[in-house]
Write a protein that holds these residues in place. Structure first.
Motif, short mmCIF file in Angstrom:
data_model
loop_
_atom_site.label_atom_id
_atom_site.label_comp_id
_atom_site.label_asym_id
_atom_site.label_seq_id
_atom_site.Cartn_x
_atom_site.Cartn_y
_atom_site.Cartn_z
N GLU A 118 15.82 -37.39 -25.94
CA GLU A 118 14.98 -37.11 -27.09
C GLU A 118 13.51 -37.11 -26.68
O GLU A 118 13.14 -37.69 -25.67
CB GLU A 118 15.20 -38.15 -28.19
N GLY A 119 12.69 -36.44 -27.49
CA GLY A 119 11.25 -36.46 -27.25
C GLY A 119 10.72 -35.11 -26.81
O GLY A 119 11.47 -34.20 -26.44
N ALA A 120 9.39 -34.99 -26.86
CA ALA A 120 8.73 -33.76 -26.46
C ALA A 120 8.92 -33.52 -24.97
O ALA A 120 9.13 -34.45 -24.19
CB ALA A 120 7.25 -33.82 -26.81
N ALA A 121 8.80 -32.26 -24.57
CA ALA A 121 9.05 -31.89 -23.18
C ALA A 121 8.10 -32.59 -22.22
O ALA A 121 8.52 -33.11 -21.17
CB ALA A 121 8.95 -30.37 -23.02
N ASP A 122 6.81 -32.63 -22.56
CA ASP A 122 5.83 -33.26 -21.67
C ASP A 122 6.12 -34.75 -21.48
O ASP A 122 6.11 -35.26 -20.36
CB ASP A 122 4.41 -33.07 -22.22
N THR A 123 6.38 -35.43 -22.59
CA THR A 123 6.69 -36.86 -22.51
C THR A 123 7.97 -37.10 -21.75
O THR A 123 8.07 -38.03 -20.94
CB THR A 123 6.80 -37.46 -23.92
N ARG A 124 8.97 -36.26 -21.98
CA ARG A 124 10.25 -36.41 -21.29
C ARG A 124 10.09 -36.28 -19.79
O ARG A 124 10.65 -37.07 -19.02
CB ARG A 124 11.24 -35.35 -21.81
N LEU A 125 9.32 -35.30 -19.34
CA LEU A 125 9.12 -35.10 -17.91
C LEU A 125 8.30 -36.23 -17.30
O LEU A 125 8.58 -36.69 -16.19
CB LEU A 125 8.45 -33.75 -17.66
N GLN A 126 7.28 -36.67 -18.01
CA GLN A 126 6.47 -37.78 -17.49
C GLN A 126 7.30 -39.04 -17.34
O GLN A 126 7.25 -39.72 -16.31
CB GLN A 126 5.28 -38.03 -18.43
N LEU A 127 8.09 -39.35 -18.36
CA LEU A 127 8.95 -40.53 -18.29
C LEU A 127 10.01 -40.37 -17.20
O LEU A 127 10.37 -41.33 -16.52
CB LEU A 127 9.60 -40.79 -19.64
N GLY A 128 10.51 -39.14 -17.05
CA GLY A 128 11.52 -38.90 -16.02
C GLY A 128 10.99 -39.15 -14.62
O GLY A 128 11.64 -39.84 -13.81
N TRP A 129 9.82 -38.61 -14.32
CA TRP A 129 9.25 -38.81 -12.99
C TRP A 129 8.88 -40.27 -12.76
O TRP A 129 9.07 -40.80 -11.67
CB TRP A 129 8.03 -37.92 -12.79
N MET A 130 8.35 -40.92 -13.80
CA MET A 130 7.98 -42.33 -13.63
C MET A 130 9.22 -43.20 -13.46
O MET A 130 9.23 -44.15 -12.67
CB MET A 130 7.15 -42.81 -14.81
N MET A 131 10.29 -42.88 -14.19
CA MET A 131 11.53 -43.64 -14.05
C MET A 131 12.11 -43.46 -12.65
O MET A 131 12.57 -44.43 -12.02
CB MET A 131 12.54 -43.20 -15.11
N LEU A 132 12.09 -42.23 -12.16
CA LEU A 132 12.58 -41.97 -10.80
C LEU A 132 11.77 -42.74 -9.77
O LEU A 132 12.32 -43.37 -8.86
CB LEU A 132 12.51 -40.46 -10.52
N TYR A 133 10.46 -42.71 -9.94
CA TYR A 133 9.58 -43.40 -8.99
C TYR A 133 9.76 -44.91 -9.04
O TYR A 133 9.91 -45.56 -7.99
CB TYR A 133 8.13 -43.03 -9.31
N LEU A 134 9.76 -45.50 -10.23
CA LEU A 134 9.89 -46.95 -10.33
C LEU A 134 11.27 -47.42 -9.86
O LEU A 134 11.40 -48.49 -9.27
CB LEU A 134 9.64 -47.40 -11.77
N GLY A 135 12.31 -46.61 -10.12
CA GLY A 135 13.63 -46.96 -9.63
C GLY A 135 13.69 -46.97 -8.11
O GLY A 135 14.24 -47.90 -7.51
N LEU A 136 13.10 -45.95 -7.49
CA LEU A 136 13.07 -45.90 -6.03
C LEU A 136 12.18 -47.01 -5.47
O LEU A 136 12.53 -47.64 -4.47
CB LEU A 136 12.56 -44.54 -5.56
N LEU A 137 11.06 -47.26 -6.12
CA LEU A 137 10.14 -48.31 -5.67
C LEU A 137 10.83 -49.67 -5.64
O LEU A 137 10.79 -50.38 -4.63
CB LEU A 137 8.92 -48.35 -6.59
N ALA A 138 11.47 -50.03 -6.74
CA ALA A 138 12.14 -51.32 -6.82
C ALA A 138 13.27 -51.42 -5.79
O ALA A 138 13.43 -52.44 -5.12
CB ALA A 138 12.69 -51.54 -8.23
#
Length: 233
Positions: free
Chosen positions: A69-89
């Protein structure tokens, strides 16, 4: 497909909650004792599970908008940040475990997989930073700096030849251990505050003040521990 996403979210939230709670126990318990090792192992396993699932869920944000759910821009921003934080941890916990396993046997650190993971993390952090810069999102810029701080220190430790101080034994592996684990904790709490805000307080989804809380506390704790734990015996 919906049941798969729901199941992954449940496992992600459950493992993340365990990691966030147990993060503090190894820091506060006497180092090297059984309680420290057990709670540290629980934190590490739960954080790795949480991080790996975060990367899987991030792929849905980035490639399957019908499940998010959510707007495209927010979805992509959250997606990249989730990918990054998951890999970081995940990378920081794996490296933290490696330091405990290898200790002062420095020649065992320079492995292909650990160098590859740090390289991938650095590239992803640079991409997240660029996204934040181009879209004027301070949160993305800020979380990228966690990797900018951690990766060079880890790689410097991995790649350089150890030089012992006269009459002393270097214990930098221990310093790398707790900074990596604390860095993973910072990533976990940053994700918790950021994505929790996106879920329950959408207007504060990218509030930079939320991620600064775990970052400031975590870095301060690193500095405090670095003074208590000398790098030499």
């Amino acid at each position: 497909m919906e049941w798969l996403v729901s199941g992954l979210i449940f496992l992600h939230v459950t493992s993340g909650a365990v990691a966030l709670v147990t993060f503090w126990l190894p820091l506060l318990l006497p180092k090297g004792k059984q309680a420290h090792r057990v709670t540290g192992r629980v934190f590490a396993i739960s954080m790795i599970v949480c991080g790996v699932i975060a990367m899987v869920l991030a792929s849905f944000h980035l490639t399957s908008p019908q499940w998010v759910e959510g707007a495209a821009d927010t979805r992509l921003q959250l997606g990249w940040m989730m990918l990054y934080l998951g890999l970081l941890a995940t990378v920081l916990v794996l490296f933290g475990l490696k330091t405990v396993r290898n200790k002062g046997r420095h020649h065992l650190y320079k492995t292909t997989w650990i160098l590859f993971l740090h390289g991938a993390l650095a590239l992803l952090a640079a991409w997240v930073f660029w996204l934040g810069w181009s879209q004027r999102e301070l949160l993305l810029i800020g979380v990228a700096f966690i990797a900018f701080l951690m990766v060079p220190g880890n790689l410097r430790f991995i790649l350089r030849k150890p030089v012992a101080a006269p009459g002393k034994l270097r214990r930098e592996w221990l310093y790398q251990h707790f900074t990596s684990m604390i860095g993973a904790g910072i990533a976990g709490y940053s994700a918790f505050l950021s994505f929790g805000a996106a879920m329950y307080m959408p207007t504060h989804a990218f509030n930079p003040y939320l991620w600064t809380i775990p970052t400031i506390l975590g870095v301060s704790f690193m500095m405090w521990l670095s003074k208590r734990q000398p790098r030499y015996d």
